[in-house]
Write an enzyme that holds these catalytic residues in place. Structure first.
Site, PDB file in Angstrom:
ATOM      1  CD  GLU A 179      -7.005  -5.167   4.115  1.00 57.18           C
ATOM      2  OE1 GLU A 179      -6.446  -6.105   4.960  1.00 57.18           O
ATOM      3  OE2 GLU A 179      -6.690  -5.078   3.062  1.00 57.18           O
ATOM      4  CG  ASP A 234      -1.330  -1.041   1.586  1.00 56.71           C
ATOM      5  OD1 ASP A 234      -1.609  -2.052   0.726  1.00 56.71           O
ATOM      6  OD2 ASP A 234      -2.180  -1.243   2.657  1.00 56.71           O
TER       7      ASP A 234
END
Ligand code: FRU
Length: 516
Positions: free
Chosen positions: A233, A51
């Site tokens: 998430e 990420d």
């Protein structure tokens, strides 16, 4: 019936000159060109990346942090890697910003420029930058505990170059829930305080703070909203203004698995935020997916972009948890998406968020050629194997709503097909015909996105790099991002219709310079 409409094979002088020191950034020269190394996307020089984290703009620099494991090319104890850019296209790799410590690995999170020094970590004259991240205590997880994820902070008083962790971490303890992570913090005017948007298993929790250190719970959202095929998430919460001046709040929630084309994806909700809670315009449902393709996950937006710029700029992780650790790159794994500008539009079916590559991508254009479809129909027979088209490349086209196909092909016969299916009213991409794909059983499945616009003409922009295709249809109202691993560059582009009556407007090819 397959009617060739246009076949294009342009010999561009290859822009792949030997790599040396990047004069603009003075950053060290990256390793020599390796197979599948993206040429216009950020990648770590080596090791694992997932990420994007903590993105902010300050004093002319865009900061990108990212989930990073420097020791191997698979996921491991997470660090925050770091890079900066002056223009969102050329990146300078910097030393790792945050290392794991006794409280755990450094999972995803965000960073804010604390302009009024509410945290007291800096001064009014030299405001601190504060990073808010999840500590993941792997030992506690192995011991079967539930409370192994907590939120911590770190600060920088030298414009993000070096970071100090706060002595009293964690700043938000765990209420005995296994998935409690990925804080995205921003100053919310309606709340008159900092608001943390946190992913908690199957919902979002909002927390408020005057100083980034003391946090109290404001509300929850989402247990019965949107898609729940996987854990929630990497959220984001921000305002966007539509073309008529109306303002809405947009809430991003990544889920894994459960995305429209399998594995990881990011849904979004549009609504209001009253200072305490998020109220969705579409209770029960989400408003769409920021990208329908399989390879845009955990994307969030930059903090502190000046109002004079006014953009909401997004970057995602260009991979998918179902195969990210097995894709055939060697020294590193994963790239980020092209940075994208988000915009809000009202449609007959409610608000949607469009995304398009940032304008700065145009800085990379080295050659540009506009092809008129009508006259280029005749060039079909001119396709030759010797001609070469170098990647990276942008293709801009508009086509009358019909079943067109865009084919990218190389000399080995490996190809990617992009098209529109008028019966299903869907765009699609078939990636990987004849290329490495055994790392996941579904890699060759057709990837689809619903058409949201309903004009007679379909416009699209394709950003093609060595190992990815990013497609922005109808001004970015439907986006498809897919990684793919051709062994040689695509040197032919064909466009054709499957039924009669298809016609294209202009097609523009832009050759891009590599960023490294
Ligand atoms: C999303 C994610 C986050 C987590 C990070 C760990 O891809 O699972 O929820 O913080 O990756 O690397």
């Amino acid at each position: 019936m397959r009617i060739p409409l246009i076949a294009i094979c342009i010999a561009f002088i290859t822009a792949c000159s030997p790599r040396q020191e990047n004069k603009e950034t003075n950053s060290p020269a990256p390793p020599p060109v390796e197979q599948y190394r993206p040429q216009i996307h950020f990648t770590p020089a080596s090791g694992w990346m997932n990420d994007p984290n903590g993105m902010f703009f300050l004093d002319g620099e865009y900061h990108l942090f990212y989930q990073h494991f420097p020791d191997t090319t698979v996921w491991g104890p997470m660090h925050w890697g770091h890079a900066v850019s002056k223009d969102l296209v050329h990146w300078e790799r910097l030393p790792i910003a945050l290392y794991p410590d006794s409280l755990g690995y450094i999972f995803s999170g965000s960073a804010v420029v604390d302009t009024n020094n509410t945290s007291g970590f800096g001064t009014k004259d030299n405001p601190p930058v504060v990073a808010i991240f999840t500590y993941h205590d792997a030992k506690a997880e192995r011991e079967g505990k539930n409370d192994f994820q907590t939120q911590g902070i770190a600060y920088s008083t030298d414009k993000g170059r070096t970071w100090k962790k706060y002595d009293n971490n964690p700043v938000l303890k765990n209420p005995n829930i296994r998935d409690f992570r990925d804080p995205k913090v921003s100053w919310i005017d309606e709340a008159k305080q900092w608001v943390m948007t946190l992913a908690v298993k199957d919902h979002i929790e909002f927390y408020g703070s005057p100083d980034l250190k003391k946090w109290s719970k404001l509300s929850e959202f989402g247990k019965t909203d949107g898609d729940h095929g996987g854990v929630w998430e990497c959220p984001d919460l921000f305002k966007l203004r539509d073309e008529t001046g109306n303002t809405k709040y947009v809430l991003f929630v990544s889920i894994n698995p459960g995305a429209p084309n399998g594995g990881s994806g990011t849904q979004y909700f549009i609504g209001g935020f009253d200072g305490k809670r998020f109220i969705s315009d579409t209770p029960g449902k989400n408003s769409g997916w920021i990208d329908y393709g399989p390879d845009d996950y955990a994307g969030v937006t930059f903090a502190n972009v000046p109002a004079t710029d006014g953009r909401r700029i997004f970057i995602g992780w260009m991979s998918n948890w179902i195969y990210a650790e097995r894709v055939p790159t060697t020294a590193w794994r994963s790239a980020t998406t092209i940075p994208r500008t988000l915009s809000l539009h009202k449609t007959q079916n409610g608000y949607v968020v469009n995304s398009l590559p940032v304008n700065e991508l145009d800085e990379l254009v080295s050659e540009s050629k506009t092809l008129n479809a009508a006259s280029d129909i005749d060039t079909l027979n001119l396709v030759t194997k010797e001609d070469s088209l170098s990647i990276p490349l942008v293709i801009d086209a508009s086509v009358k709503k019909s079943d067109f196909v865009l084919e990218l092909r190389n000399d080995r016969g490996q190809k990617v097909l992009v098209g529109f299916d008028p019966v299903a009213n869907e765009f699609y991409i078939d990636r990987g015909t004849g290329m490495p794909s055994t790392f996941h059983k579904d890699f060759l499945n057709r990837i689809r996105a619903p058409r949201i616009a309903n004009d007679d003409t379909i416009s699209f922009r394709a950003v093609v790099d060595v190992a990815s295709v990013e497609l922005f249809f109808d001004k970015g109202s439907a986006t498809l991002t897919a990684i793919t691993f051709p062994d040689e560059v695509f040197n032919e582009i064909l466009m054709y219709g499957k039924s009669s009556g298809i016609s294209a407007g202009t097609i523009q090819l832009q050759q891009l310079k590599p960023i490294w």
